[in-house]
Write a protein that holds these residues in place. Structure first.
Motif, PDB file in Angstrom:
ATOM      1  N   ALA A 195       0.833  -1.204   0.000  1.00 39.34           N
ATOM      2  CA  ALA A 195       0.000   0.000   0.000  1.00 39.34           C
ATOM      3  C   ALA A 195       0.868   1.254   0.000  1.00 39.34           C
ATOM      4  CB  ALA A 195      -0.930  -0.006   1.216  1.00 39.34           C
ATOM      5  N   ALA A 196       1.955   1.264   0.787  1.00 40.24           N
ATOM      6  CA  ALA A 196       2.857   2.414   0.814  1.00 40.24           C
ATOM      7  C   ALA A 196       3.504   2.620  -0.552  1.00 40.24           C
ATOM      8  CB  ALA A 196       3.933   2.220   1.880  1.00 40.24           C
ATOM      9  N   LEU A 197       3.903   1.538  -1.200  1.00 43.89           N
ATOM     10  CA  LEU A 197       4.518   1.613  -2.523  1.00 43.89           C
ATOM     11  C   LEU A 197       3.524   2.167  -3.542  1.00 43.89           C
ATOM     12  CD1 LEU A 197       7.122   0.854  -4.076  1.00 43.89           C
ATOM     13  CD2 LEU A 197       6.062  -1.334  -4.542  1.00 43.89           C
ATOM     14  N   LEU A 198       2.295   1.708  -3.500  1.00 45.56           N
ATOM     15  CA  LEU A 198       1.274   2.178  -4.446  1.00 45.56           C
ATOM     16  C   LEU A 198       0.914   3.647  -4.221  1.00 45.56           C
ATOM     17  CD1 LEU A 198      -1.082  -0.939  -4.557  1.00 45.56           C
ATOM     18  CD2 LEU A 198       0.516  -0.166  -6.327  1.00 45.56           C
ATOM     19  N   ARG A 199       1.041   4.118  -2.986  1.00 39.47           N
ATOM     20  CA  ARG A 199       0.777   5.531  -2.683  1.00 39.47           C
ATOM     21  C   ARG A 199       1.995   6.415  -2.926  1.00 39.47           C
ATOM     22  NH1 ARG A 199      -2.487   3.517   2.126  1.00 39.47           N
ATOM     23  NH2 ARG A 199      -0.468   3.311   3.110  1.00 39.47           N
ATOM     24  N   GLY A 200       3.117   5.808  -3.309  1.00 41.70           N
ATOM     25  CA  GLY A 200       4.330   6.575  -3.568  1.00 41.70           C
ATOM     26  C   GLY A 200       5.051   7.017  -2.299  1.00 41.70           C
ATOM     27  N   GLN A 201       4.773   6.358  -1.181  1.00 43.89           N
ATOM     28  CA  GLN A 201       5.404   6.704   0.086  1.00 43.89           C
ATOM     29  C   GLN A 201       6.729   5.963   0.242  1.00 43.89           C
ATOM     30  OE1 GLN A 201       2.238   5.435   2.679  1.00 43.89           O
ATOM     31  NE2 GLN A 201       1.301   7.468   2.729  1.00 43.89           N
ATOM     32  N   SER A 202       7.531   6.456   1.152  1.00 49.88           N
ATOM     33  CA  SER A 202       8.817   5.833   1.446  1.00 49.88           C
ATOM     34  C   SER A 202       8.608   4.468   2.079  1.00 49.88           C
ATOM     35  CB  SER A 202       9.610   6.726   2.409  1.00 49.88           C
ATOM     36  OG  SER A 202      10.738   6.020   2.895  1.00 49.88           O
ATOM     37  N   LEU A 203       9.475   3.524   1.736  1.00 49.46           N
ATOM     38  CA  LEU A 203       9.421   2.193   2.329  1.00 49.46           C
ATOM     39  C   LEU A 203      10.288   2.099   3.582  1.00 49.46           C
ATOM     40  CD1 LEU A 203       9.441  -0.113  -0.820  1.00 49.46           C
ATOM     41  CD2 LEU A 203       7.513   0.505   0.628  1.00 49.46           C
ATOM     42  N   ALA A 204      10.969   3.169   3.958  1.00 51.62           N
ATOM     43  CA  ALA A 204      11.844   3.145   5.142  1.00 51.62           C
ATOM     44  C   ALA A 204      11.098   2.719   6.407  1.00 51.62           C
ATOM     45  CB  ALA A 204      12.510   4.494   5.327  1.00 51.62           C
ATOM     46  N   PRO A 205       9.879   3.221   6.667  1.00 53.23           N
ATOM     47  CA  PRO A 205       9.169   2.767   7.866  1.00 53.23           C
ATOM     48  C   PRO A 205       8.773   1.289   7.813  1.00 53.23           C
ATOM     49  CG  PRO A 205       8.191   4.806   7.044  1.00 53.23           C
ATOM     50  CD  PRO A 205       9.155   4.317   6.011  1.00 53.23           C
ATOM     51  N   GLN A 206       8.833   0.691   6.644  1.00 49.16           N
ATOM     52  CA  GLN A 206       8.442  -0.705   6.450  1.00 49.16           C
ATOM     53  C   GLN A 206       9.639  -1.651   6.509  1.00 49.16           C
ATOM     54  OE1 GLN A 206       5.207  -1.175   6.248  1.00 49.16           O
ATOM     55  NE2 GLN A 206       4.720   0.979   6.008  1.00 49.16           N
ATOM     56  N   ALA A 207      10.801  -1.168   6.945  1.00 42.54           N
ATOM     57  CA  ALA A 207      12.040  -1.949   6.878  1.00 42.54           C
ATOM     58  C   ALA A 207      11.930  -3.292   7.593  1.00 42.54           C
ATOM     59  CB  ALA A 207      13.210  -1.140   7.434  1.00 42.54           C
ATOM     60  N   SER A 208      11.374  -3.317   8.805  1.00 43.48           N
ATOM     61  CA  SER A 208      11.304  -4.588   9.535  1.00 43.48           C
ATOM     62  C   SER A 208      10.392  -5.577   8.813  1.00 43.48           C
ATOM     63  CB  SER A 208      10.839  -4.379  10.970  1.00 43.48           C
ATOM     64  OG  SER A 208       9.515  -3.912  11.006  1.00 43.48           O
ATOM     65  N   ARG A 209       9.303  -5.099   8.230  1.00 46.51           N
ATOM     66  CA  ARG A 209       8.411  -5.989   7.479  1.00 46.51           C
ATOM     67  C   ARG A 209       9.118  -6.537   6.235  1.00 46.51           C
ATOM     68  NH1 ARG A 209       5.198  -1.778   9.135  1.00 46.51           N
ATOM     69  NH2 ARG A 209       3.493  -2.365  10.495  1.00 46.51           N
TER      70      ARG A 209
END
Length: 153
Positions: free
Chosen positions: A51-65
């Protein structure tokens, strides 16, 4: 209608390996929960970065996932360093596997989680919602096998 007798394949029956695998899954889930404060269900682990990728947001907060998912993808290659992987086999066509995958994904979104999230993490927390979801997952699986093996051939 004929009923196949079920027999146990004693040569490939490995309760020790199954117990060790279950213990590792439980330990990994507990460590993920302790480290991140969240359940280690695949639906959330995949859904939120996507969802973050599709919204064009940074993936940095998703690092652990993303690291968790990377571990899932790399684990078969790491396992091959110690032992042979079992032979891959599928009892369905590529199209059937794609449809099955889409149905599982839809069901995971509909049930607010996947089988691993509800079955491993939810049941261990005595979640009533997870118990209902697991009963529905298992019932649907039993019904699918019964229909495909006994009614469709």
């Amino acid at each position: 209608m004929t009923h196949d007798n079920m027999t146990l394949d004693w040569i490939h029956f490995t309760p020790g390996a199954a117990l060790a695998g279950g213990a590792l899954i439980g330990l990994a889930s507990a460590l993920y929960l302790l480290g991140n404060g969240r359940i280690a269900g695949i639906a959330g682990l995949v859904g939120e970065p996507l969802a973050a990728l599709l919204r064009g947001q940074s993936l940095a907060p998703q690092a652990s996932r993303l690291l968790f998912l990377l571990g899932l993808l790399l684990s078969p290659w790491l396992w091959q360093l110690a032992a042979d992987l079992p032979a891959r086999q599928a009892g369905a066509s590529t199209g059937g596997l794609v449809v099955a995958g889409l149905l599982v994904g839809f069901g995971s979104r509909l049930g607010n989680g996947c089988t691993s999230g509800h079955g491993v993490c939810g049941l261990s927390r005595l979640s009533g919602r997870s118990l209902v979801n697991v009963l529905v997952f298992m019932g649907a699986g039993f019904a699918t096998v019964a229909v495909t093996r006994h009614l469709l051939g």
